[in-house]
Design a protein around this motif. Structure first.
Motif, PDB file in Angstrom:
ATOM      1  N   ARG A 183      -7.718  -0.691  -3.479  1.00 19.44           N
ATOM      2  CA  ARG A 183      -7.185  -1.982  -3.923  1.00 19.44           C
ATOM      3  C   ARG A 183      -6.492  -2.714  -2.777  1.00 19.44           C
ATOM      4  O   ARG A 183      -6.600  -3.924  -2.633  1.00 19.44           O
ATOM      5  N   GLU A 184      -5.740  -1.946  -1.954  1.00 16.89           N
ATOM      6  CA  GLU A 184      -4.962  -2.535  -0.857  1.00 16.89           C
ATOM      7  C   GLU A 184      -4.830  -1.494   0.250  1.00 16.89           C
ATOM      8  O   GLU A 184      -4.083  -0.529   0.093  1.00 16.89           O
ATOM      9  N   PRO A 185      -5.525  -1.677   1.367  1.00 17.55           N
ATOM     10  CA  PRO A 185      -5.498  -0.667   2.428  1.00 17.55           C
ATOM     11  C   PRO A 185      -4.232  -0.654   3.288  1.00 17.55           C
ATOM     12  O   PRO A 185      -4.019   0.297   4.040  1.00 17.55           O
ATOM     13  N   ARG A 186      -3.399  -1.680   3.184  1.00 17.50           N
ATOM     14  CA  ARG A 186      -2.160  -1.685   3.977  1.00 17.50           C
ATOM     15  C   ARG A 186      -1.194  -0.646   3.426  1.00 17.50           C
ATOM     16  O   ARG A 186      -1.026  -0.520   2.214  1.00 17.50           O
ATOM     17  N   LYS A 212      -3.997   7.617  15.921  1.00 14.62           N
ATOM     18  CA  LYS A 212      -4.260   7.381  14.495  1.00 14.62           C
ATOM     19  C   LYS A 212      -3.730   8.553  13.672  1.00 14.62           C
ATOM     20  O   LYS A 212      -3.582   9.665  14.179  1.00 14.62           O
ATOM     21  N   LEU A 213      -3.484   8.280  12.409  1.00  8.26           N
ATOM     22  CA  LEU A 213      -3.054   9.306  11.467  1.00  8.26           C
ATOM     23  C   LEU A 213      -4.219   9.666  10.556  1.00  8.26           C
ATOM     24  O   LEU A 213      -4.984   8.784  10.145  1.00  8.26           O
ATOM     25  N   TYR A 214      -4.322  10.947  10.237  1.00  4.74           N
ATOM     26  CA  TYR A 214      -5.381  11.421   9.351  1.00  4.74           C
ATOM     27  C   TYR A 214      -4.771  12.256   8.229  1.00  4.74           C
ATOM     28  O   TYR A 214      -3.862  13.059   8.474  1.00  4.74           O
ATOM     29  N   PHE A 215      -5.311  12.063   7.035  1.00  3.42           N
ATOM     30  CA  PHE A 215      -4.858  12.766   5.835  1.00  3.42           C
ATOM     31  C   PHE A 215      -6.084  13.273   5.090  1.00  3.42           C
ATOM     32  O   PHE A 215      -7.152  12.678   5.176  1.00  3.42           O
ATOM     33  N   CYS A 268     -12.102  14.543   0.912  1.00  2.34           N
ATOM     34  CA  CYS A 268     -12.077  13.151   1.366  1.00  2.34           C
ATOM     35  C   CYS A 268     -11.080  13.086   2.520  1.00  2.34           C
ATOM     36  O   CYS A 268     -10.006  13.673   2.449  1.00  2.34           O
ATOM     37  N   MET A 269     -11.445  12.397   3.585  1.00  2.00           N
ATOM     38  CA  MET A 269     -10.551  12.225   4.720  1.00  2.00           C
ATOM     39  C   MET A 269     -10.218  10.751   4.884  1.00  2.00           C
ATOM     40  O   MET A 269     -11.089   9.888   4.752  1.00  2.00           O
ATOM     41  N   LEU A 270      -8.960  10.505   5.176  1.00  2.00           N
ATOM     42  CA  LEU A 270      -8.443   9.147   5.348  1.00  2.00           C
ATOM     43  C   LEU A 270      -7.967   8.964   6.785  1.00  2.00           C
ATOM     44  O   LEU A 270      -7.377   9.875   7.369  1.00  2.00           O
ATOM     45  N   GLU A 271      -8.203   7.775   7.318  1.00  2.00           N
ATOM     46  CA  GLU A 271      -7.749   7.430   8.662  1.00  2.00           C
ATOM     47  C   GLU A 271      -6.834   6.215   8.567  1.00  2.00           C
ATOM     48  O   GLU A 271      -7.192   5.214   7.946  1.00  2.00           O
ATOM     49  N   MET A 272      -5.665   6.321   9.174  1.00  2.00           N
ATOM     50  CA  MET A 272      -4.740   5.187   9.217  1.00  2.00           C
ATOM     51  C   MET A 272      -4.684   4.661  10.643  1.00  2.00           C
ATOM     52  O   MET A 272      -4.223   5.351  11.554  1.00  2.00           O
ATOM     53  N   GLU A 273      -5.183   3.458  10.811  1.00  2.00           N
ATOM     54  CA  GLU A 273      -5.090   2.741  12.083  1.00  2.00           C
ATOM     55  C   GLU A 273      -3.698   2.121  12.120  1.00  2.00           C
ATOM     56  O   GLU A 273      -3.319   1.376  11.206  1.00  2.00           O
ATOM     57  N   ILE A 323       8.446   5.242  11.353  1.00  2.00           N
ATOM     58  CA  ILE A 323       7.614   4.627  10.313  1.00  2.00           C
ATOM     59  C   ILE A 323       6.426   3.962  10.995  1.00  2.00           C
ATOM     60  O   ILE A 323       6.592   3.172  11.932  1.00  2.00           O
ATOM     61  N   ALA A 324       5.235   4.308  10.521  1.00  2.00           N
ATOM     62  CA  ALA A 324       4.003   3.688  10.996  1.00  2.00           C
ATOM     63  C   ALA A 324       3.512   2.735   9.915  1.00  2.00           C
ATOM     64  O   ALA A 324       3.500   3.085   8.730  1.00  2.00           O
ATOM     65  N   PHE A 325       3.133   1.549  10.326  1.00  4.05           N
ATOM     66  CA  PHE A 325       2.540   0.568   9.420  1.00  4.05           C
ATOM     67  C   PHE A 325       1.091   0.386   9.849  1.00  4.05           C
ATOM     68  O   PHE A 325       0.809   0.287  11.043  1.00  4.05           O
ATOM     69  N   GLY A 326       0.198   0.338   8.892  1.00  7.48           N
ATOM     70  CA  GLY A 326      -1.189   0.164   9.265  1.00  7.48           C
ATOM     71  C   GLY A 326      -2.107   0.037   8.078  1.00  7.48           C
ATOM     72  O   GLY A 326      -1.668  -0.235   6.953  1.00  7.48           O
ATOM     73  N   ARG A 327      -3.376   0.244   8.356  1.00  2.20           N
ATOM     74  CA  ARG A 327      -4.424   0.121   7.336  1.00  2.20           C
ATOM     75  C   ARG A 327      -5.180   1.442   7.254  1.00  2.20           C
ATOM     76  O   ARG A 327      -5.507   2.043   8.268  1.00  2.20           O
ATOM     77  N   ILE A 328      -5.461   1.829   6.027  1.00  3.72           N
ATOM     78  CA  ILE A 328      -6.142   3.102   5.780  1.00  3.72           C
ATOM     79  C   ILE A 328      -7.579   2.833   5.367  1.00  3.72           C
ATOM     80  O   ILE A 328      -7.856   1.897   4.613  1.00  3.72           O
ATOM     81  N   ARG A 329      -8.452   3.688   5.865  1.00  4.28           N
ATOM     82  CA  ARG A 329      -9.837   3.634   5.419  1.00  4.28           C
ATOM     83  C   ARG A 329     -10.312   5.040   5.100  1.00  4.28           C
ATOM     84  O   ARG A 329      -9.817   6.026   5.666  1.00  4.28           O
TER      85      ARG A 329
END
Length: 166
Positions: free
Chosen positions: A68-71, A51-54, A141-146, A95-101
């Motif tokens: 609005r849009e997690p993709r 996973k990616l973290y920001f 705030c931390m974000l995770e991209m699956e 390039i990674a494609f995924g969803r962020i939470r």
């Protein structure tokens, strides 16, 4: 759902894509921004456990777009050597494609920021990193991209070189 790469010979295998994500220091996160405009923002990141973290502030354009849009997609350029005599570059990118939470759980948030801090300050004592994180904890705030799909590509000229030069 995801397109096949047109130039399949230039595709990187999954393990090489993961290695690029592990060694990269920054990338560009692309989101669906305001009024239908794309919003692409350069970010530091860490790649761990697939996973990616920001990190980011608790308010702003990026969070509004994610809510609005997690993709999203995230691009890391591993190499971009200009070759003027050939009017090209010898590139390698992923390039990674995924969803962020947004990470709401404090333990997950702490784990993610610890990994990020260790990546960018690997020689700092653990106590120093902990103090720095504690100091910035409230506005953090931390974000995770699956990752749903990962693709990598390199210039054809790099494929033709012996593996030791990659």
């Amino acid at each position: 759902m995801f397109r096949d790469m047109r130039r399949k010979r230039q595709a990187l295998p999954p393990e090489q894509c993961a290695a690029i994500l592990r060694r990269g220091t920054s990338g560009v996160l692309a989101l669906a921004g305001d009024a239908g405009y794309p919003y692409a923002v350069p970010l530091s990141y860490v790649y761990t456990d697939g996973k990616l973290y920001f990190h980011c502030a608790k308010a702003g354009h990026k969070l509004d777009a994610i809510q609005r849009e997690p993709r999203a997609s995230f691009c890391v350029i591993d190499q971009d050597e200009i070759v003027p005599e050939e009017y090209t570059t010898y590139f390698r990118s992923v390039i990674a494609f995924g969803r962020i939470r947004i990470l709401a759980d404090d333990a997950q948030k702490r784990s993610a920021i610890d990994a990020l801090a260790a990546k960018y300050a690997p020689n700092a004592p653990v106590d120093d990193r902990k103090r720095a994180i504690d100091r910035e904890w409230a506005p953090l705030c931390m974000l995770e991209m699956e990752i749903d799909h990962l693709t990598g590509k390199e210039a054809i000229e790099l494929i033709q070189q012996p593996p030791a030069t990659k």
